[in-house]
Design a protein around this motif. Structure first.
Motif, PDB file in Angstrom:
ATOM      1  N   THR A 189      22.978 -22.492  35.268  1.00 12.56           N
ATOM      2  CA  THR A 189      23.870 -21.748  34.374  1.00 12.56           C
ATOM      3  C   THR A 189      23.121 -20.659  33.626  1.00 12.56           C
ATOM      4  N   GLN A 190      21.877 -20.930  33.198  1.00 12.63           N
ATOM      5  CA  GLN A 190      21.088 -19.926  32.504  1.00 12.63           C
ATOM      6  C   GLN A 190      20.803 -18.723  33.397  1.00 12.63           C
ATOM      7  N   VAL A 191      20.555 -18.981  34.667  1.00  9.61           N
ATOM      8  CA  VAL A 191      20.303 -17.892  35.615  1.00  9.61           C
ATOM      9  C   VAL A 191      21.574 -17.084  35.844  1.00  9.61           C
ATOM     10  N   ALA A 192      22.708 -17.773  35.909  1.00  4.62           N
ATOM     11  CA  ALA A 192      23.972 -17.089  36.183  1.00  4.62           C
ATOM     12  C   ALA A 192      24.403 -16.197  35.021  1.00  4.62           C
ATOM     13  N   LYS A 193      24.129 -16.626  33.802  1.00  3.81           N
ATOM     14  CA  LYS A 193      24.602 -15.889  32.631  1.00  3.81           C
ATOM     15  C   LYS A 193      23.514 -15.072  31.948  1.00  3.81           C
ATOM     16  N   GLY A 194      22.242 -15.387  32.225  1.00  2.99           N
ATOM     17  CA  GLY A 194      21.151 -14.752  31.496  1.00  2.99           C
ATOM     18  C   GLY A 194      20.881 -15.496  30.202  1.00  2.99           C
ATOM     19  N   VAL A 195      19.640 -15.462  29.727  1.00  2.00           N
ATOM     20  CA  VAL A 195      19.288 -16.221  28.536  1.00  2.00           C
ATOM     21  C   VAL A 195      18.011 -15.644  27.926  1.00  2.00           C
ATOM     22  N   ASN A 196      17.880 -15.783  26.615  1.00  5.51           N
ATOM     23  CA  ASN A 196      16.622 -15.495  25.916  1.00  5.51           C
ATOM     24  C   ASN A 196      15.935 -16.827  25.648  1.00  5.51           C
ATOM     25  N   LYS A 197      14.761 -17.016  26.239  1.00  3.48           N
ATOM     26  CA  LYS A 197      14.094 -18.309  26.159  1.00  3.48           C
ATOM     27  C   LYS A 197      12.665 -18.132  25.687  1.00  3.48           C
ATOM     28  N   GLU A 198      12.236 -19.034  24.805  1.00  3.29           N
ATOM     29  CA  GLU A 198      10.887 -18.965  24.267  1.00  3.29           C
ATOM     30  C   GLU A 198       9.897 -19.675  25.176  1.00  3.29           C
ATOM     31  N   ILE A 199       8.662 -19.175  25.165  1.00  2.00           N
ATOM     32  CA  ILE A 199       7.578 -19.795  25.906  1.00  2.00           C
ATOM     33  C   ILE A 199       6.317 -19.686  25.067  1.00  2.00           C
ATOM     34  N   VAL A 200       5.511 -20.738  25.051  1.00  2.00           N
ATOM     35  CA  VAL A 200       4.260 -20.758  24.292  1.00  2.00           C
ATOM     36  C   VAL A 200       3.113 -20.458  25.249  1.00  2.00           C
ATOM     37  N   VAL A 201       2.303 -19.453  24.921  1.00  2.00           N
ATOM     38  CA  VAL A 201       1.198 -19.035  25.784  1.00  2.00           C
ATOM     39  C   VAL A 201      -0.102 -19.077  24.995  1.00  2.00           C
ATOM     40  N   LYS A 202      -1.205 -19.299  25.713  1.00  2.00           N
ATOM     41  CA  LYS A 202      -2.548 -19.180  25.160  1.00  2.00           C
ATOM     42  C   LYS A 202      -3.205 -17.988  25.827  1.00  2.00           C
ATOM     43  N   ILE A 203      -3.643 -17.036  25.035  1.00  2.00           N
ATOM     44  CA  ILE A 203      -4.143 -15.794  25.594  1.00  2.00           C
ATOM     45  C   ILE A 203      -5.279 -15.258  24.725  1.00  2.00           C
ATOM     46  N   ASN A 204      -6.271 -14.633  25.366  1.00  2.00           N
ATOM     47  CA  ASN A 204      -7.349 -13.971  24.643  1.00  2.00           C
ATOM     48  C   ASN A 204      -6.880 -12.581  24.234  1.00  2.00           C
ATOM     49  N   ASP A 205      -6.711 -12.404  22.944  1.00  2.00           N
ATOM     50  CA  ASP A 205      -6.199 -11.131  22.439  1.00  2.00           C
ATOM     51  C   ASP A 205      -7.111 -10.633  21.317  1.00  2.00           C
ATOM     52  N   ALA A 206      -6.805  -9.439  20.834  1.00  2.00           N
ATOM     53  CA  ALA A 206      -7.624  -8.832  19.787  1.00  2.00           C
ATOM     54  C   ALA A 206      -7.713  -9.749  18.570  1.00  2.00           C
ATOM     55  N   CYS A 207      -8.934  -9.904  18.057  1.00  2.00           N
ATOM     56  CA  CYS A 207      -9.174 -10.767  16.901  1.00  2.00           C
ATOM     57  C   CYS A 207      -8.348 -10.272  15.719  1.00  2.00           C
ATOM     58  N   GLN A 208      -7.630 -11.195  15.095  1.00  2.00           N
ATOM     59  CA  GLN A 208      -6.768 -10.821  13.978  1.00  2.00           C
ATOM     60  C   GLN A 208      -7.561 -10.556  12.697  1.00  2.00           C
ATOM     61  N   ARG A 209      -8.777 -11.062  12.646  1.00  2.00           N
ATOM     62  CA  ARG A 209      -9.599 -10.853  11.428  1.00  2.00           C
ATOM     63  C   ARG A 209     -10.212  -9.449  11.411  1.00  2.00           C
ATOM     64  N   THR A 235     -10.195 -13.409  20.446  1.00  2.06           N
ATOM     65  CA  THR A 235     -10.113 -14.847  20.212  1.00  2.06           C
ATOM     66  C   THR A 235      -8.979 -15.431  21.038  1.00  2.06           C
ATOM     67  N   GLU A 236      -9.088 -16.710  21.355  1.00  3.32           N
ATOM     68  CA  GLU A 236      -8.000 -17.385  22.066  1.00  3.32           C
ATOM     69  C   GLU A 236      -6.895 -17.707  21.066  1.00  3.32           C
ATOM     70  N   GLN A 237      -5.705 -17.243  21.353  1.00 10.99           N
ATOM     71  CA  GLN A 237      -4.599 -17.375  20.418  1.00 10.99           C
ATOM     72  C   GLN A 237      -3.408 -18.028  21.102  1.00 10.99           C
ATOM     73  N   LYS A 238      -2.694 -18.824  20.341  1.00  9.80           N
ATOM     74  CA  LYS A 238      -1.452 -19.440  20.812  1.00  9.80           C
ATOM     75  C   LYS A 238      -0.288 -18.642  20.240  1.00  9.80           C
ATOM     76  N   LYS A 239       0.541 -18.124  21.129  1.00  8.17           N
ATOM     77  CA  LYS A 239       1.642 -17.281  20.692  1.00  8.17           C
ATOM     78  C   LYS A 239       2.956 -17.776  21.294  1.00  8.17           C
ATOM     79  N   THR A 240       4.013 -17.652  20.523  1.00  6.41           N
ATOM     80  CA  THR A 240       5.360 -17.955  20.998  1.00  6.41           C
ATOM     81  C   THR A 240       6.042 -16.642  21.356  1.00  6.41           C
ATOM     82  N   VAL A 241       6.416 -16.525  22.612  1.00 14.36           N
ATOM     83  CA  VAL A 241       6.972 -15.280  23.126  1.00 14.36           C
ATOM     84  C   VAL A 241       8.429 -15.507  23.520  1.00 14.36           C
ATOM     85  N   MET A 242       9.296 -14.600  23.134  1.00 12.43           N
ATOM     86  CA  MET A 242      10.698 -14.650  23.533  1.00 12.43           C
ATOM     87  C   MET A 242      10.857 -13.840  24.818  1.00 12.43           C
TER      88      MET A 242
END
Length: 338
Positions: A81-101, A161-168
């Motif tokens: 049903t989600q594929v048929a109608k489309g959906v915004n779904k969250e996913i948690v990823v671990k990624i090396n990104d620019a240091c926030q400090r 740094t390795e960061q955990k982010k919640t992506v929509m």
């Protein structure tokens, strides 16, 4: 001066000088190209390869290792049903990104970096390897042109740094099972592969969907109406009289949205006739009466002996109005009036 004039006056020697410099005329440094290549152990091919391709760090492509730094891949489970109608779904990823400090700079906020005197702030250094003159990434500053004296306490100067982010993730309607999309997360990118769960009601074929509808024998013979579940709502359909098993009914535009196109697919309903396993006495009598008047039978019917041509075996078939046997309509009237 004399050797220089000899070189300039000799066209062959002048080309050799333009290509190899004085190394091509220095007896202590091989004396000739053949002698240089004969001193193979003095040149490390792996080091030479590293120095050549190390220049990637001074280009827009990042450093040499980042050329092979592929984006991380994640799996996202989706319902039909989600594929048929489309959906915004969250996913948690671990990624090396620019240091926030330090915001990816690699040094503590409020501090400064020193100018690299080894490369004079260019980030590149010149390396002489025999007849070759190459420019490579500065080994002291790593191509930055400056030296960090106070590394960031969080990333220790790496800037990441390795960061955990919640992506929509906006999943468009109509994606296929196994389809992979690329999505930016911060300054990085990730791959998301969709896994679509099977539906107990629908089967997909591109933008079209298929489902089954079970109807009774009476509905198949006489026609009628039925309610079937659709992707977006419950649908009322009309069953034509004389509907056959496995006959398809098409509902135009009731399928899945077409990806990268306009419109919707169709919903195909496959008719299945449900044959009762047990009959009441009244139902059995009605079926026997129907079988007596049926002519399009190949073989026999239990309780009624009929030839393949529709004739009767063992006795003559009674004519209409004979009086010896009641006709089909007469039996129906008698059964319904009892």
């Amino acid at each position: 001066m004399g050797s220089s004039s000899q070189v300039l006056s000799d066209e062959v020697k002048r080309k050799q000088y333009d290509t190899y410099g004085t190394a091509g005329f220095d007896p202590g440094s091989a004396g000739s190209r053949q002698q240089y290549w004969g001193r193979g152990p003095n040149v490390d091919p792996e080091e030479l390869f590293r120095k050549i391709f190390g220049e990637f760090s001074g280009s827009p492509f990042g450093d040499f290792h980042s050329v092979f730094d592929q984006p991380q891949e994640y799996i996202m489970e989706l319902t039909f049903t989600q594929v048929a109608k489309g959906v915004n779904k969250e996913i948690v990823v671990k990624i090396n990104d620019a240091c926030q400090r330090c915001d990816g700079r690699g040094y503590e906020p409020g501090t400064k970096v020193q100018h690299c005197h080894y490369c004079n702030g260019t980030g590149m250094e010149t390396i002489n390897t025999g007849p070759f003159v190459m420019r490579s990434t500065c080994r002291r500053c790593g191509g930055r042109g400056s030296i960090v004296t106070t590394p960031c306490a969080l990333c220790r100067g790496s800037g990441q740094t390795e960061q955990k982010k919640t992506v929509m993730v906006p999943v468009p309607a109509g994606v296929e099972d196994g389809q992979t999309v690329r999505m930016p997360v911060g300054k990085k990118e990730i791959f998301i592969t969709f896994r679509v769960q099977k539906s107990p009601l629908f089967r997909r074929d591109g933008a079209d969907i298929h489902s089954e509808l079970f109807i009774s024998v009476a509905q198949a013979i006489l026609g009628g109406t039925a309610r079937v579940p659709g992707l977006y709502e419950t649908i009322n359909i009309t069953i034509p009289a004389g509907t056959q098993s496995d006959q398809r009914i098409r509902l135009s535009g009731k399928g899945i949205p077409r990806v990268n196109s306009y419109g919707y697919g169709d919903h195909y309903i496959h008719i299945k006739i449900r044959i009762p396993k047990r009959l009441t006495e009244r139902q059995r009598a009605l079926m026997l009466s129907y079988a007596e008047d049926e002519t399009e039978v190949e073989g026999t019917v239990n309780g009624i002996t009929n030839t393949t041509s529709g004739g009767w075996a063992g006795k003559d078939r009674p004519e209409a109005g004979d009086g010896q046997e009641e006709g089909f309509l007469a039996k129906l009237k008698k059964l319904f009036s009892s």
